[in-house]
Motif scaffolding. Structure first.
Motif, mmCIF file in Angstrom:
data_model
loop_
_atom_site.group_PDB
_atom_site.id
_atom_site.type_symbol
_atom_site.label_atom_id
_atom_site.label_comp_id
_atom_site.label_asym_id
_atom_site.label_seq_id
_atom_site.Cartn_x
_atom_site.Cartn_y
_atom_site.Cartn_z
ATOM 1 N N ARG A 1 89.062 23.936 36.633
ATOM 2 C CA ARG A 1 88.830 22.770 35.785
ATOM 3 C C ARG A 1 87.924 23.126 34.610
ATOM 4 O O ARG A 1 88.145 22.669 33.475
ATOM 5 N N ALA A 2 86.916 23.955 34.868
ATOM 6 C CA ALA A 2 86.009 24.373 33.792
ATOM 7 C C ALA A 2 86.751 25.194 32.741
ATOM 8 O O ALA A 2 86.471 25.081 31.542
ATOM 9 N N THR A 3 87.710 26.004 33.176
ATOM 10 C CA THR A 3 88.516 26.787 32.227
ATOM 11 C C THR A 3 89.358 25.866 31.351
ATOM 12 O O THR A 3 89.488 26.081 30.139
ATOM 13 N N MET A 4 89.943 24.840 31.950
ATOM 14 C CA MET A 4 90.727 23.868 31.184
ATOM 15 C C MET A 4 89.860 23.170 30.142
ATOM 16 O O MET A 4 90.263 22.997 28.986
ATOM 17 N N LEU A 5 88.650 22.776 30.524
ATOM 18 C CA LEU A 5 87.745 22.100 29.600
ATOM 19 C C LEU A 5 87.280 23.043 28.500
ATOM 20 O O LEU A 5 87.108 22.641 27.346
ATOM 21 N N HIS A 6 87.083 24.328 28.851
ATOM 22 C CA HIS A 6 86.696 25.322 27.845
ATOM 23 C C HIS A 6 87.799 25.478 26.809
ATOM 24 O O HIS A 6 87.538 25.622 25.610
ATOM 25 N N GLY A 7 89.060 25.430 27.271
ATOM 26 C CA GLY A 7 90.186 25.509 26.346
ATOM 27 C C GLY A 7 90.228 24.314 25.408
ATOM 28 O O GLY A 7 90.521 24.453 24.219
ATOM 29 N N GLU A 8 89.924 23.129 25.927
ATOM 30 C CA GLU A 8 89.889 21.936 25.074
ATOM 31 C C GLU A 8 88.771 22.033 24.043
ATOM 32 O O GLU A 8 88.935 21.636 22.886
ATOM 33 N N THR A 9 87.638 22.561 24.460
ATOM 34 C CA THR A 9 86.524 22.742 23.530
ATOM 35 C C THR A 9 86.894 23.725 22.432
ATOM 36 O O THR A 9 86.570 23.527 21.265
ATOM 37 N N ARG A 10 87.582 24.812 22.818
ATOM 38 C CA ARG A 10 88.012 25.815 21.832
ATOM 39 C C ARG A 10 88.960 25.208 20.810
ATOM 40 O O ARG A 10 88.892 25.515 19.624
ATOM 41 N N LYS A 11 89.844 24.329 21.257
ATOM 42 C CA LYS A 11 90.834 23.732 20.358
ATOM 43 C C LYS A 11 90.211 22.712 19.414
ATOM 44 O O LYS A 11 90.630 22.570 18.276
ATOM 45 N N THR A 12 89.190 21.997 19.893
ATOM 46 C CA THR A 12 88.578 20.960 19.063
ATOM 47 C C THR A 12 87.461 21.501 18.182
ATOM 48 O O THR A 12 87.078 20.856 17.213
ATOM 49 N N ALA A 13 86.931 22.674 18.536
ATOM 50 C CA ALA A 13 85.836 23.317 17.794
ATOM 51 C C ALA A 13 84.539 22.525 17.875
ATOM 52 O O ALA A 13 83.578 22.825 17.203
ATOM 53 N N CYS A 14 84.521 21.483 18.697
ATOM 54 C CA CYS A 14 83.300 20.676 18.841
ATOM 55 C C CYS A 14 82.877 20.619 20.307
ATOM 56 O O CYS A 14 81.950 21.290 20.730
ATOM 57 N N GLY A 15 83.613 19.861 21.084
ATOM 58 C CA GLY A 15 83.278 19.726 22.488
ATOM 59 C C GLY A 15 84.115 18.641 23.123
ATOM 60 O O GLY A 15 84.863 17.941 22.449
ATOM 61 N N VAL A 16 83.976 18.504 24.424
ATOM 62 C CA VAL A 16 84.689 17.467 25.147
ATOM 63 C C VAL A 16 83.722 16.791 26.095
ATOM 64 O O VAL A 16 82.705 17.350 26.490
ATOM 65 N N VAL A 17 84.046 15.560 26.432
ATOM 66 C CA VAL A 17 83.263 14.805 27.403
ATOM 67 C C VAL A 17 84.141 14.578 28.623
ATOM 68 O O VAL A 17 85.259 14.069 28.497
#
Length: 247
Positions: A205-221
C-alpha cells in the motif's frame, strides 16, 4: 489466468507489469493497457464486497548508466503508470537507483549469486526516500539451486533494509501463492512475523501511495477508519461517596 487467480486467493489489488529490457533492441515505453479493456466489470475480492483494484506497472531492466536517462526524462507515457520499478544489474546502478532515480521499487535479482554486496548508505537513502525493495519469490518454489540463492540474497538484504520489502510472483498461475503463504516464505528470508505480513500488505500500500505522490509531484492524503473503542466500564464509586449519596 494468473490475474483471475489473484482475485480468488485473497489479494485486493493487482498490477499489470510492462517489462522493458534495454539489452533488447527497439524497446519503447508504450501507454499502459487500460484495465477496462481487460475487465469490463472488475471482480469482487474474495470474502468482501469490494471490487479489486487494478494498477499499471512499468519495470525497467538497466545494465548501463545510460539506461537511467529515460527515467530522468519527462516522458508522458512514463507518467501514466501507477508504479515504476527498476531492476539494476550492477552495484553502480543499484546505488543510482537507491539515491537518485524517481522510482517506487528497486528489484533484487534472486536467481544467481549477486556480483556485489548490499551497502547500508544507499539502502538507507532509498528507505528515507520512501522506496521499497522487491523480491521475486517464485524461484524459491520451483528450483533447489535458485532457492538457495533466493534465501541467501534475501537474508543479505534484510540485514540492512529493516524489512522494507514487498513480494512479486512471475507470470505463471501455478506458482502464485496467497498472501499468508508468501508471509510464511518471508520468515525464511529473515523477516520477523510482523515484517513478513507487512511485505504483502502495508508495504504494498505504501508503494502505491508513493507512486501517486510521484505522479502528482506534491503528495497524497490517505485516510483510514479508526476502529471504535470498546466502551470503558464505569469507574466504581468509592464507598464513602455512596454513603453520602444514600444519606
Amino acid at each position: 489466468t494468473k490475474y483471475s487467480l489473484c482475485f480468488s486467493v485473497g489479494y485486493s489489488a493487482v498490477a499489470f507489469n510492462h517489462v522493458i529490457d534495454f539489452k533488447e533492441k527497439k524497446q519503447e515505453i508504450t501507454k499502459p493497457v487500460s484495465p477496462t479493456e481487460l475487465f469490463p466489470s472488475l471482480p469482487i475480492v474474495q470474502g468482501t464486497s469490494k471490487r479489486i483494484k487494478v494498477l499499471t506497472r512499468l519495470t525497467l531492466i538497466v545494465s548501463d548508466p545510460s539506461h537511467c536517462n529515460l527515467l530522468r526524462s519527462t516522458s508522458a507515457n512514463i507518467k501514466l503508470y501507477d508504479i515504476i520499478a527498476v531492476f539494476p544489474k550492477t552495484e553502480k546502478l543499484f546505488h543510482i537507483a537507491c539515491t537518485t532515480l524517481d522510482v517506487d521499487l528497486v528489484c533484487i535479482n534472486v536467481t544467481e549469486k549477486l556480483p556485489f554486496y548490499f551497502r547500508r548508505p544507499p539502502v538507507n537513502m532509498a528507505i528515507d526516500r520512501g522506496i521499497y525493495f522487491e523480491l521475486l519469490y517464485t524461484p524459491a518454489i520451483k528450483d533447489s539451486t535458485m532457492r538457495r540463492y533466493t534465501i541467501s540474497n534475501a537474508i543479505s538484504l534484510m540485514q540492512i533494509c529493516k524489512g522494507k520489502v514487498s513480494s512479486q510472483s512471475e507470470n505463471k498461475p501455478l506458482e502464485l501463492r496467497g498472501p499468508y503463504d508468501v508471509a510464511n516464505l518471508g520468515l525464511l528470508f529473515g523477516l520477523s512475523e510482523s515484517q513478513a505480513k507487512a511485505a504483502v500488505s502495508t508495504n504494498c500500500r505504501a508503494t502505491m501511495l508513493h507512486g501517486e505522490t510521484r505522479k502528482t509531484a506534491c503528495g497524497v492524503v490517505y485516510t483510514v477508519k479508526k476502529p471504535r473503542k470498546v466502551e470503558e466500564e464505569e469507574t466504581p464509586v468509592p464507598v464513602c461517596k455512596k454513603a453520602k449519596t444514600q444519606a
